[in-house]
Design an enzyme around this catalytic site. Structure first.
Site, short mmCIF file in Angstrom:
data_model
loop_
_atom_site.label_atom_id
_atom_site.label_comp_id
_atom_site.label_asym_id
_atom_site.label_seq_id
_atom_site.Cartn_x
_atom_site.Cartn_y
_atom_site.Cartn_z
N VAL A 66 0.86 -1.19 0.00
CA VAL A 66 0.00 0.00 0.00
C VAL A 66 0.89 1.23 0.00
O VAL A 66 1.80 1.34 0.82
CB VAL A 66 -0.92 0.02 1.25
CG1 VAL A 66 -1.70 1.34 1.33
CG2 VAL A 66 -1.87 -1.16 1.25
N ALA A 111 4.53 4.12 2.74
CA ALA A 111 4.06 2.88 2.12
C ALA A 111 4.27 1.75 3.12
O ALA A 111 4.97 1.92 4.13
CB ALA A 111 4.83 2.60 0.84
N LYS A 112 3.67 0.62 2.86
CA LYS A 112 3.91 -0.55 3.70
C LYS A 112 3.51 -1.78 2.93
O LYS A 112 2.65 -1.73 2.04
CB LYS A 112 3.05 -0.47 4.97
CG LYS A 112 3.56 -1.34 6.09
CD LYS A 112 4.70 -0.67 6.82
CE LYS A 112 5.15 -1.43 8.02
NZ LYS A 112 5.98 -0.57 8.89
N GLY A 113 4.14 -2.90 3.29
CA GLY A 113 3.80 -4.15 2.65
C GLY A 113 3.63 -5.23 3.69
O GLY A 113 4.07 -5.09 4.84
#
Ligand code: GLU
Length: 423
Positions: A66, A111-113
């Site tokens: 995201v 962001a992040k995953g």
């Protein structure tokens, strides 16, 4: 944490993120159009990753990346491997990265995953295949000027090495700046491994100074003993404090005279990462850690562990949020009323992404700094951010958390308005 998580899975953490954003928006009288934009992540990618397991069978794992915002710079943020990973969590973590980078004044968006999996039940080969497939499927999303992953819960230097290699093999170019938190020999930064914990130590030091507390007389309890918890412990001990209790997923330990943190870290390395069975400490119920008698409490595990149910019984004067989102908004309110100083995640644990920024800078210029240099710059950044937040808190008579949001939202919104919206 597994048990705590499943109990809280019903709540939407993203609702909490929006709650703070809306409050900050009110305080600074934010343009309602800007608020509309900041409420939604700019890009959400979901991938289903078929992986061949060591026994020859296939399993399909769901992964996410995201990007909440790329207004102030490329997306930046870790990738987490955990059975509890879901879209709501990854969206929340991505938004927190936006605010964190803005509080620190480093030129990244957020962001992040994450991948929903249980890495503790997977072999290194299975994890390698999963990591490589995740990066392959996200080739169009990631990039050193687009979106730069880093370690988070249950990912580490090795994971970053596989990510970097997969990206470079796909592009045919050596691009070390595609991920941060890599091994130093692959273009990682000295000091990155300990950076989040060092940043926690520095921000607790600043908070203690602000409150006139002498760190050498302070006791510390830490929930979580992974990268963040263990390096926060080391950092606080080096600043003179005494760590009297720690917990992890397996159990909890206490020693009124102070735990030997270095010996405990060595012990966990030899015992599958677990603190249980460490000699020289008494074991106790991990559920009691948050309310144990201490001056400084460091939640360094997962989200939503300090809730309206337990916030009132917390005895610490300072809470340093090593984890992302450990405190629910109603608990935050109770702590504020009770005079507990909470150093919010988006300030307290920002040391990691700050040194990630240094790593990205070093990779792009191909010139690497000494550990002293990195640590000195980290200290400069953390102290400056703490003072910025403190100033805003004084100005608006609010908590350090609200002040951090006010500062961050204003910084993002100023840039957004300056750039204009392309429509
Ligand atoms: N996962 C870490 C965090 O939550 C580090 C992110 C990074 O270095 O990009 O801040």
């Amino acid at each position: 944490m597994g048990r705590l998580r499943s109990k809280t899975i019903q709540v939407s953490t993203y609702e909490y993120v929006l709650n703070y954003l809306e409050k900050a928006a009110k305080i600074i009288d934010l343009d309602p159009n800007v608020l509309k934009i900041l409420k939604e992540p700019r890009k959400v990618t979901m991938v289903n990753l078929p992986i061949q397991m060591d026994d020859g069978s296939f399993q399909v794992f769901t992964g996410y990346r995201v990007q909440h915002s790329i207004v102030r710079g490329p997306g930046k943020g870790g990738v987490r491997y955990h059975p509890g990973v879901n879209l709501d969590e990854v969206k929340s973590l991505a938004a927190w990265m936006t605010w964190k980078c803005a509080v620190l004044g480093i030129p990244f968006g957020g962001a992040k995953g994450g991948i929903t999996c249980d890495p503790k039940k997977m072999s290194p080969h299975e994890l390698e295949r999963l990591t490589r497939r995740y990066v392959s499927d996200l080739m169009g999303v990631l990039g050193p000027e687009k979106d730069i992953p880093a370690p988070d819960v249950n990912t580490n230097e090795q994971t970053m090495a596989w990510m970097m290699d997969t990206y470079c093999m796909n592009t045919g170019q050596y691009t070390s700046s595609i991920v941060t938190g890599k091994p130093v020999v692959l273009g990682g930064s000295r000091g990155r491994h300990a950076a989040t914990g060092n940043g926690v130590g520095l921000s607790v030091r600043e908070a203690a100074n602000m409150l006139g507390m002498d760190l050498s007389k302070c006791t510390v309890a830490i929930q979580g003993f992974g990268n963040v918890g263990s390096f926060s412990a080391l950092s606080l001990v080096s600043l003179g404090a005494k760590v009297i209790a720690v917990s992890d997923v397996n159990g909890a330990l206490r020693n009124k005279k102070g735990l030997d943190v270095e010996a405990l870290i060595k012990y966990t390395k030899e015992n599958n990462g677990s603190i249980v069975g460490f000699p020289g400490a008494e074991e106790f119920d991990p559920q009691k850690l948050l309310r144990c008698k201490c001056d400084i409490l460091i939640p360094a595990a997962l989200e939503n562990v300090i809730t309206a149910k337990n916030a009132g019984s917390i005895k610490a004067k300072i809470i340093g949020e090593g984890a992302n989102g450990p405190t629910t908004p109603d608990a935050d309110e109770i702590l504020f009323q009770n005079g507990v100083t909470v150093i919010p995640d988006i300030l307290c644990n920002a040391g990691g992404v700050t040194v990630s920024y240094f790593e990205w800078v070093q990779d792009r210029m191909g010139y690497f700094w000494s550990e002293e240099d990195v640590n000195h710059r980290l200290e400069e950044h953390m102290v400056r951010a703490f003072n910025d937040v403190r100033r805003v808190a004084r100005e608006h008579q609010c908590s350090l958390r609200m002040a951090s949001y006010v500062l961050a939202v204003k910084r993002v919104s100023d840039v957004l308005l300056m750039r204009g919206v392309y429509a």
